[in-house]
Design a protein around this motif. Structure first.
Motif, PDB file in Angstrom:
ATOM      1  N   GLY A   1      97.751 105.815 -38.207  1.00 20.84           N
ATOM      2  CA  GLY A   1      98.468 104.962 -37.270  1.00 20.84           C
ATOM      3  C   GLY A   1      98.317 103.471 -37.503  1.00 20.84           C
ATOM      4  N   LYS A   2      97.166 103.042 -38.011  1.00 16.55           N
ATOM      5  CA  LYS A   2      96.934 101.605 -38.210  1.00 16.55           C
ATOM      6  C   LYS A   2      97.673 101.125 -39.444  1.00 16.55           C
ATOM      7  N   LYS A   3      98.365 100.004 -39.318  1.00 14.63           N
ATOM      8  CA  LYS A   3      99.146  99.468 -40.426  1.00 14.63           C
ATOM      9  C   LYS A   3      98.700  98.043 -40.737  1.00 14.63           C
ATOM     10  N   TYR A   4      98.726  97.721 -42.011  1.00 14.51           N
ATOM     11  CA  TYR A   4      98.399  96.377 -42.488  1.00 14.51           C
ATOM     12  C   TYR A   4      99.674  95.755 -43.032  1.00 14.51           C
ATOM     13  N   TYR A   5     100.025  94.577 -42.505  1.00 12.71           N
ATOM     14  CA  TYR A   5     101.256  93.904 -42.882  1.00 12.71           C
ATOM     15  C   TYR A   5     100.942  92.673 -43.716  1.00 12.71           C
ATOM     16  N   SER A   6     101.761  92.440 -44.727  1.00 14.00           N
ATOM     17  CA  SER A   6     101.705  91.183 -45.467  1.00 14.00           C
ATOM     18  C   SER A   6     103.115  90.854 -45.924  1.00 14.00           C
ATOM     19  N   HIS A   7     103.403  89.577 -46.021  1.00 14.86           N
ATOM     20  CA  HIS A   7     104.752  89.133 -46.363  1.00 14.86           C
ATOM     21  C   HIS A   7     104.665  88.119 -47.489  1.00 14.86           C
ATOM     22  N   SER A   8     105.570  88.234 -48.445  1.00 15.90           N
ATOM     23  CA  SER A   8     105.566  87.340 -49.598  1.00 15.90           C
ATOM     24  C   SER A   8     106.322  86.046 -49.339  1.00 15.90           C
ATOM     25  N   MET A   9     106.889  85.896 -48.149  1.00 18.90           N
ATOM     26  CA  MET A   9     107.697  84.740 -47.751  1.00 18.90           C
ATOM     27  C   MET A   9     109.041  84.679 -48.468  1.00 18.90           C
ATOM     28  N   TYR A  10     109.414  85.749 -49.114  1.00 15.38           N
ATOM     29  CA  TYR A  10     110.745  85.890 -49.680  1.00 15.38           C
ATOM     30  C   TYR A  10     111.525  86.872 -48.813  1.00 15.38           C
ATOM     31  N   PRO A  11     112.864  86.777 -48.789  1.00 16.61           N
ATOM     32  CA  PRO A  11     113.634  87.721 -47.988  1.00 16.61           C
ATOM     33  C   PRO A  11     113.359  89.165 -48.423  1.00 16.61           C
ATOM     34  N   GLY A  12     113.077  90.012 -47.461  1.00 16.60           N
ATOM     35  CA  GLY A  12     112.782  91.414 -47.758  1.00 16.60           C
ATOM     36  C   GLY A  12     111.398  91.616 -48.337  1.00 16.60           C
ATOM     37  N   GLY A  13     110.512  90.649 -48.188  1.00 12.18           N
ATOM     38  CA  GLY A  13     109.197  90.714 -48.809  1.00 12.18           C
ATOM     39  C   GLY A  13     108.102  91.275 -47.935  1.00 12.18           C
ATOM     40  N   LEU A  14     108.450  92.015 -46.883  1.00 10.38           N
ATOM     41  CA  LEU A  14     107.439  92.599 -46.013  1.00 10.38           C
ATOM     42  C   LEU A  14     106.846  93.833 -46.670  1.00 10.38           C
ATOM     43  N   ARG A  15     105.517  93.890 -46.730  1.00 17.96           N
ATOM     44  CA  ARG A  15     104.833  95.045 -47.301  1.00 17.96           C
ATOM     45  C   ARG A  15     103.962  95.646 -46.211  1.00 17.96           C
ATOM     46  N   VAL A  16     104.120  96.935 -45.990  1.00 16.43           N
ATOM     47  CA  VAL A  16     103.373  97.639 -44.952  1.00 16.43           C
ATOM     48  C   VAL A  16     102.545  98.729 -45.626  1.00 16.43           C
ATOM     49  N   ARG A  17     101.245  98.745 -45.310  1.00 19.49           N
ATOM     50  CA  ARG A  17     100.364  99.776 -45.850  1.00 19.49           C
ATOM     51  C   ARG A  17      99.584 100.390 -44.697  1.00 19.49           C
ATOM     52  N   THR A  18      99.337 101.681 -44.773  1.00 17.31           N
ATOM     53  CA  THR A  18      98.527 102.346 -43.756  1.00 17.31           C
ATOM     54  C   THR A  18      97.050 102.157 -44.101  1.00 17.31           C
ATOM     55  N   ALA A  19      96.193 102.425 -43.129  1.00 15.41           N
ATOM     56  CA  ALA A  19      94.756 102.308 -43.352  1.00 15.41           C
ATOM     57  C   ALA A  19      94.286 103.332 -44.382  1.00 15.41           C
TER      58      ALA A  19
END
Length: 145
Positions: A72-90
């Motif tokens: 259930g826990k997710k880690y988010y990071s964004h590259s600051m480019y359009p569509g650059g959201l990266r989601v990873r589970t624990a």
């Protein structure tokens, strides 16, 4: 009259601690490690001086999460480019990026300032039970839970 003593950077004595992560909960381990990195366990703690100690975390791959957080826990990071959201589970973070997983938990509990950046460099995380800091003679730190 009593006077508050403010620690100066030249007066700080640092010790090395080693923490075994086997069977420990990530959040409980991270709070204890962050307090030692900041120096809050010392009576000479000063908020604007780096008076913390060095911490080595071994067996980071054996640290656990409670409940249903692995899926259930997710880690988010964004590259600051359009569509650059990266989601990873624990679960993915623990299996592929174990060192970053533990570092991210501890880093979130340190100040997000220049002083916090200096304190972050005093944390060393290793997946196995071996570490290259034997010359520093680290003291074992016991963490409950």
């Amino acid at each position: 009259m009593r006077q508050t003593t403010m620690t100066k950077p030249a007066d700080v004595t640092r010790t090395w601690y080693v923490v075994d992560g086997t069977g420990k909960t990530l959040g409980r381990l991270a709070t204890e490690v962050a307090a030692v990195l900041r120096g809050k366990h010392k009576p000479t703690y000063t908020p604007n001086v780096d008076c913390g100690d060095y911490v080595i975390v071994i067996n980071a791959d054996k640290i656990e999460l409670t409940g249903n957080k692995m899926e259930g826990k997710k880690y988010y990071s964004h590259s600051m480019y359009p569509g650059g959201l990266r989601v990873r589970t624990a679960k993915e973070m623990k299996s592929k990026y174990t060192v970053e997983w533990v570092e991210k938990a501890v880093y979130g509990m340190l100040p997000h300032t220049r002083l916090g950046n200096v304190q972050r460099r005093h944390l060393f995380v290793y997946t196995g039970s071996e570490h290259p800091h034997a010359a520093q003679q680290p003291v074992e730190m016991v963490i409950k839970g």
